[in-house]
Design a protein around this motif. Structure first.
Motif, PDB file in Angstrom:
ATOM      1  N   PHE A 230      56.462   6.395  23.931  1.00  0.00           N
ATOM      2  CA  PHE A 230      55.987   5.314  24.246  1.00  0.00           C
ATOM      3  C   PHE A 230      54.623   5.222  24.782  1.00  0.00           C
ATOM      4  N   ALA A 231      53.763   6.573  24.176  1.00  0.00           N
ATOM      5  CA  ALA A 231      52.508   6.485  23.847  1.00  0.00           C
ATOM      6  C   ALA A 231      51.888   6.023  22.770  1.00  0.00           C
ATOM      7  N   VAL A 232      52.947   5.933  21.832  1.00  0.00           N
ATOM      8  CA  VAL A 232      51.306   4.823  20.227  1.00  0.00           C
ATOM      9  C   VAL A 232      51.539   3.905  21.165  1.00  0.00           C
ATOM     10  N   ILE A 233      52.116   3.165  22.125  1.00  0.00           N
ATOM     11  CA  ILE A 233      51.544   1.959  21.733  1.00  0.00           C
ATOM     12  C   ILE A 233      50.183   1.812  22.673  1.00  0.00           C
ATOM     13  N   PRO A 234      49.853   2.285  23.590  1.00  0.00           N
ATOM     14  CA  PRO A 234      48.415   2.518  24.449  1.00  0.00           C
ATOM     15  C   PRO A 234      47.575   3.436  23.251  1.00  0.00           C
ATOM     16  N   LEU A 235      48.004   4.129  22.958  1.00  0.00           N
ATOM     17  CA  LEU A 235      47.038   4.650  21.119  1.00  0.00           C
ATOM     18  C   LEU A 235      46.721   3.687  20.551  1.00  0.00           C
ATOM     19  N   MET A 256      62.857   4.201  30.130  1.00  0.00           N
ATOM     20  CA  MET A 256      62.407   5.965  29.647  1.00  0.00           C
ATOM     21  C   MET A 256      62.432   6.515  30.340  1.00  0.00           C
ATOM     22  N   LEU A 257      61.538   5.880  31.722  1.00  0.00           N
ATOM     23  CA  LEU A 257      61.458   7.135  32.827  1.00  0.00           C
ATOM     24  C   LEU A 257      62.468   7.722  33.235  1.00  0.00           C
ATOM     25  N   GLY A 262      65.899  12.458  33.806  1.00  0.00           N
ATOM     26  CA  GLY A 262      67.134  12.858  34.223  1.00  0.00           C
ATOM     27  C   GLY A 262      67.758  14.228  33.146  1.00  0.00           C
ATOM     28  N   LEU A 263      66.771  13.926  31.787  1.00  0.00           N
ATOM     29  CA  LEU A 263      66.613  15.417  30.865  1.00  0.00           C
ATOM     30  C   LEU A 263      66.296  16.291  31.186  1.00  0.00           C
ATOM     31  N   VAL A 286      70.413   6.055  23.405  1.00  0.00           N
ATOM     32  CA  VAL A 286      71.093   4.896  22.369  1.00  0.00           C
ATOM     33  C   VAL A 286      70.207   3.732  22.362  1.00  0.00           C
ATOM     34  N   ALA A 287      70.181   2.694  24.241  1.00  0.00           N
ATOM     35  CA  ALA A 287      69.803   1.185  24.209  1.00  0.00           C
ATOM     36  C   ALA A 287      68.698   1.925  24.371  1.00  0.00           C
ATOM     37  N   LEU A 288      68.486   2.698  25.169  1.00  0.00           N
ATOM     38  CA  LEU A 288      66.585   2.449  24.600  1.00  0.00           C
ATOM     39  C   LEU A 288      65.948   2.536  23.753  1.00  0.00           C
TER      40      LEU A 288
END
Length: 304
Positions: A230-235, A256-257, A262-263, A286-288
């Motif tokens: 997800f950090a790829v997008i702002p960068l 995602m958060l 949970g993980l 998978v859905a994410l």
């Protein structure tokens, strides 16, 4: 005959094949964003090659796990442990193997077309791709870091950057930046799906990172990969490689958060092989993945 065909179909794991066109789709939407207008036939062939490559990997994996005996020692979940098609129909093993080779032949034929159309750069993508398809189950699953990287390279670098070059004959920083998302998220998916299979895989001689690290540390590595994806997008946006519309992918950030939380907080019981708390997270993952790639494709398409 019908039961054999059904076993071959199940062995492709059709519920998961949607991942390939979503990844290859980033090559198409990146090309549109960059102002290219690839031909419809070329787009269709890139998508077909991606699906055939994904199906081939799954078919080879199903055949290998059946022949090695791993299938009968694995506790199957909806997201791990294979389809179960061959243990239920052992006579279909040869047909599954031939189906894998047929899918691979289709990929080679399409690759030859693009080698002629787009030039020698496609040869490198093709050779690496073929190596990943053939070597993943039998060889790469015994090399921890290569096993982690291989799915991301296949679905990210090869399908997006390679697909873009097949469609346009050129390189693009947009496609490269977009490819980092599936590269990180798909590697995360394969790693987390290995967690329920740690003990059967260990007994079968595999040596991937879930075995090396253990379930809870591996789950935290998955969480880090998700955050990085997800950090790829702002960068990418700050670097001028991705358009502002790519931020649409962040509509999936709350999920995602929640998944990362949970993980990171998996109970200690997972180290003893109790994975009931993990299965809902596998489904969310998978859905994410599929939702995030769909949103990123939408963002690039809107920006075109």
């Amino acid at each position: 005959m019908a039961t054999t065909l059904h076993a071959c179909w199940r062995s492709t794991r059709p519920n998961f094949l949607v991942l390939a066109p979503l990844c290859a789709g980033l090559a198409v939407t990146s090309a549109w964003f960059d102002g290219a207008t690839p031909a419809g036939l070329d787009i269709l062939l890139v998508m077909l090659a991606a699906v055939l490559a994904h199906a081939a990997v799954n078919l080879f994996n199903e055949h290998h796990d059946f022949v090695s005996g791993l299938d009968i020692t694995t506790t199957r979940t909806p997201f791990s442990g294979g389809s179960g098609a061959l243990p239920e129909n052992p006579a279909a093993a040869g047909a599954v193997w031939r189906s894998a080779l047929s899918c691979l032949a289709g990929v080679v034929a399409i690759g030859a077309w693009f080698l002629w159309r787009a030039g020698p750069v496609m040869l490198l993508h093709g050779l690496v791709g073929l190596g990943l398809v053939v070597a993943y189950t039998g060889w790469l699953t015994r090399r921890p870091w290569l096993c982690l990287l291989a799915p991301g390279v296949g679905f990210g670098t090869l399908m997006v950057v390679g697909g873009y070059q097949a469609l346009t004959g050129a390189f693009s920083v947009t496609a490269l930046a977009a490819s980092l998302v599936p590269m990180l998220l798909v590697s995360a998916l394969l790693l987390v799906n290995q967690l329920p299979d740690i003990e059967p895989d260990r007994r079968a001689g595999r040596h991937h990172l879930a075995i090396v690290l253990g379930a809870r540390p591996a789950a935290r590595l998955v969480a880090a990969l998700l955050l990085a994806g997800f950090a790829v997008i702002p960068l990418g946006w700050l670097g001028g490689w991705l358009p502002v519309q790519a931020w649409l992918m962040w509509l999936a950030a709350p999920a995602m958060l929640w998944l990362v939380r949970g993980l990171w907080r998996l109970p200690a019981e997972v180290e003893a092989g109790e994975f009931s708390s993990l299965v809902p997270l596998l489904g969310l993952n998978v859905a994410l993945l599929l939702g995030s790639l769909g949103l990123l494709n939408l963002g690039l398409w809107l920006a075109a």
